[in-house]
Design a protein around this motif. Structure first.
Motif, mmCIF file in Angstrom:
data_model
loop_
_atom_site.group_PDB
_atom_site.id
_atom_site.type_symbol
_atom_site.label_atom_id
_atom_site.label_comp_id
_atom_site.label_asym_id
_atom_site.label_seq_id
_atom_site.Cartn_x
_atom_site.Cartn_y
_atom_site.Cartn_z
ATOM 1 N N ASN A 183 0.865 -1.177 -0.047
ATOM 2 C CA ASN A 183 0.066 -0.084 -0.035
ATOM 3 C C ASN A 183 0.951 1.119 0.211
ATOM 4 O OD1 ASN A 183 -2.443 -1.043 0.149
ATOM 5 N ND2 ASN A 183 -2.652 -1.159 2.256
ATOM 6 N N GLY A 184 2.104 1.295 -0.043
ATOM 7 C CA GLY A 184 3.114 2.325 -0.057
ATOM 8 C C GLY A 184 4.119 1.709 0.892
ATOM 9 N N LEU A 185 4.493 2.685 1.881
ATOM 10 C CA LEU A 185 5.735 2.363 2.861
ATOM 11 C C LEU A 185 5.492 1.473 3.902
ATOM 12 C CD1 LEU A 185 6.579 5.338 1.555
ATOM 13 C CD2 LEU A 185 7.808 5.815 3.672
ATOM 14 N N HIS A 186 4.146 1.168 4.087
ATOM 15 C CA HIS A 186 3.668 0.227 5.252
ATOM 16 C C HIS A 186 4.154 0.777 6.627
ATOM 17 C CE1 HIS A 186 2.285 -3.484 2.666
ATOM 18 N NE2 HIS A 186 1.725 -2.532 2.531
ATOM 19 N N LEU A 192 14.108 8.049 7.017
ATOM 20 C CA LEU A 192 14.767 8.446 5.807
ATOM 21 C C LEU A 192 13.629 8.984 5.194
ATOM 22 C CD1 LEU A 192 16.775 8.609 4.103
ATOM 23 C CD2 LEU A 192 16.306 6.223 3.205
ATOM 24 N N ALA A 193 12.444 8.715 4.989
ATOM 25 C CA ALA A 193 11.446 9.406 4.135
ATOM 26 C C ALA A 193 11.115 10.880 4.837
ATOM 27 C CB ALA A 193 9.962 8.422 4.061
ATOM 28 N N THR A 222 -1.101 6.020 4.887
ATOM 29 C CA THR A 222 -1.920 4.890 4.299
ATOM 30 C C THR A 222 -1.525 3.474 5.246
ATOM 31 O OG1 THR A 222 -2.014 5.756 2.158
ATOM 32 C CG2 THR A 222 -2.205 3.228 2.218
ATOM 33 N N PRO A 223 -2.197 2.788 5.938
ATOM 34 C CA PRO A 223 -2.121 1.735 6.756
ATOM 35 C C PRO A 223 -1.476 0.495 6.060
ATOM 36 C CG PRO A 223 -4.591 1.894 6.303
ATOM 37 C CD PRO A 223 -3.724 3.084 5.562
ATOM 38 N N THR A 224 -0.711 -0.145 6.492
ATOM 39 C CA THR A 224 0.080 -1.231 6.223
ATOM 40 C C THR A 224 -1.061 -2.410 5.633
ATOM 41 O OG1 THR A 224 1.741 -1.188 7.710
ATOM 42 C CG2 THR A 224 1.553 -3.296 6.607
ATOM 43 N N ARG A 225 -0.930 -3.005 4.415
ATOM 44 C CA ARG A 225 -1.769 -4.007 4.025
ATOM 45 C C ARG A 225 -1.717 -5.300 4.775
ATOM 46 N NH1 ARG A 225 -5.068 -3.830 -0.247
ATOM 47 N NH2 ARG A 225 -5.803 -5.973 -1.281
ATOM 48 N N ILE A 226 -2.908 -5.848 5.102
ATOM 49 C CA ILE A 226 -3.049 -7.078 6.032
ATOM 50 C C ILE A 226 -3.371 -8.272 4.995
ATOM 51 C CG2 ILE A 226 -4.042 -8.504 7.572
ATOM 52 C CD1 ILE A 226 -4.633 -5.824 9.068
ATOM 53 N N TYR A 227 -2.317 -9.322 4.750
ATOM 54 C CA TYR A 227 -2.412 -10.174 3.720
ATOM 55 C C TYR A 227 -2.829 -11.394 4.093
ATOM 56 C CZ TYR A 227 0.665 -6.973 1.400
ATOM 57 O OH TYR A 227 1.484 -5.965 0.724
ATOM 58 N N ARG A 294 17.257 -1.635 0.205
ATOM 59 C CA ARG A 294 17.684 -2.250 1.744
ATOM 60 C C ARG A 294 16.822 -1.136 2.476
ATOM 61 N NH1 ARG A 294 21.755 -5.449 2.776
ATOM 62 N NH2 ARG A 294 23.010 -6.132 0.782
ATOM 63 N N THR A 295 16.037 -0.107 2.197
ATOM 64 C CA THR A 295 15.078 0.359 3.293
ATOM 65 C C THR A 295 13.646 0.292 3.076
ATOM 66 O OG1 THR A 295 16.890 2.179 3.242
ATOM 67 C CG2 THR A 295 14.898 2.868 4.211
ATOM 68 N N PHE A 296 13.203 0.295 1.747
ATOM 69 C CA PHE A 296 11.851 0.360 1.470
ATOM 70 C C PHE A 296 11.405 -1.030 0.847
ATOM 71 C CE2 PHE A 296 13.123 4.860 1.294
ATOM 72 C CZ PHE A 296 12.664 5.331 2.262
ATOM 73 N N ASN A 297 9.896 -1.362 1.034
ATOM 74 C CA ASN A 297 9.304 -2.547 0.417
ATOM 75 C C ASN A 297 9.322 -2.247 -1.135
ATOM 76 O OD1 ASN A 297 6.696 -1.707 -0.437
ATOM 77 N ND2 ASN A 297 6.497 -1.563 1.720
#
Length: 345
Positions: A183-186, A192-193, A222-227, A294-297
């Motif tokens: 969904n984005g950065l989660h 860093l952002a 935006t909230p972390t996506r739940i899979y 190495r930092t972001f998804n």
């Protein structure tokens, strides 16, 4: 209540009000196995029946400096989803169905309405993951946190049949890596952002994100996506050999964690569309590709490892379940710690 304790900065009445506000949200998460009601010294949960060798799987995590965005925007209703997601996504990649969740909320001065919004988000995440919120702790600690600020952490427990634990041992060269979009950065990379966009360049949260229909504040919060439900549904239909929740360290650090000896991951650069927010951060901050991955998804929140003959069907089934799924690479012979980028073929 004690006037002396209130003078010291702790309001017991506010704590009681916060608990009353939370009860309706907690009730929404109730599922079979929950024993008792909110307010006991511990949450009670009866193990499901039907397992031959049940294994409990546990995970704990927080939300990190994403909280700074919630503070700045005074928006607290989704941060609890992040807290749940970071825990239950770690459970499900080991094949476990989440059973219950507990939270820890610490603040300098307890604000019942704010606390209710945080717990509402936690309850929303629990409902989405299919687990029960069986308890938690709200701590008022004057002097530890600035008024209006808080920290939140969570703890989740899931269950899986011993023979169905996903430990990566069945993974072999030739298996396919399926990426599920984020969904984005989660909840990773926010230090860093925020430094690149807010501190160094002075953007505000109202800044439009290029090539996106979101403002910066919306994109970051935006909230972390739940899979969980997708993963468990796919596991029932296909041979899912392993799963990796892509959190801090990105694909480079998280994929090798699930690979057995003699296997390495090869990911095709350009195999999926990188989310605009990541492209913007990289451009504005002049950050190297190596540091970004190495930092972001980078747009992939979870990776599934499946046999090559099932890969296309897994992608189609995941799409039907509401995910954006892409073949992003394969397992190759090599050292477990190795991670290779290949040009898209």
């Amino acid at each position: 209540m004690s006037d002396a304790y209130r003078a010291a900065g702790v309001d017991i009445d506010a704590g009681n009000e916060a608990v009353e506000r939370m009860k309706a949200h907690v009730a929404r998460t109730r599922r079979p196995g929950v024993l008792g009601e909110l307010g006991g010294f511990g949450g009670l949960f009866a193990l499901p029946t039907g397992y031959q060798e049940p294994v409990l799987v546990s995970a704990t995590d927080g939300v990190g400096t994403k909280l700074k965005v919630a503070f700045a925007l005074n928006q607290h209703s989704t941060i609890g989803i992040d807290c749940v997601a970071m825990c239950v996504n770690d459970l499900v990649v080991q094949g476990a169905q989440p059973l219950f969740f507990l939270d820890y909320l610490a603040t300098g001065k307890l604000e019942p309405k704010q606390a209710e919004q945080i717990v509402k988000g936690i309850a929303d995440g629990c409902v989405e993951a299919g687990c029960a919120l069986v308890g938690g702790e709200t701590a008022e600690m004057p002097g530890m946190y600035t008024n209006g600020e808080y920290d939140v952490a969570g703890f989740a427990v899931g269950i899986v049949e011993r023979k169905q634990v996903l430990d990566g041992s069945q993974i072999k060269p030739g298996d396919v890596l399926i990426g599920l979009a984020s969904n984005g950065l989660h909840s990773n990379g926010f230090s860093l952002a925020r430094k690149v966009l807010l501190e160094d360049r002075g953007f505000t949260y109202a800044e439009p994100v290029p090539a996106s229909n979101q403002l910066l504040g919306e994109a970051l919060l935006t909230p972390t996506r739940i899979y969980v439900k997708t993963f468990l549904a796919l596991q029932e239909q296909f041979q899912i050999k392993g799963g990796a929740h892509i959190t801090g360290g990105g694909l480079v650090e998280n994929l090798p964690r699930i690979l057995p000896t003699g296997c390495a991951a090869e990911v095709r650069e350009g195999a999926w569309e990188v989310s605009p927010i990541f492209q913007w951060i990289q451009h504005i901050g002049k950050i190297s590709f190596e540091d970004m991955v190495r930092t972001f998804n980078m747009g992939i929140g979870m990776v599934l490892v499946v046999p090559v003959e099932e890969a296309d069907e897994v992608c189609r089934a995941a799409e039907e379940l509401g995910e954006r799924a892409t073949r992003i690479g394969q397992v190759v012979a090599g050292q477990q710690s190795q991670f290779a980028w290949a040009k898209r073929r």
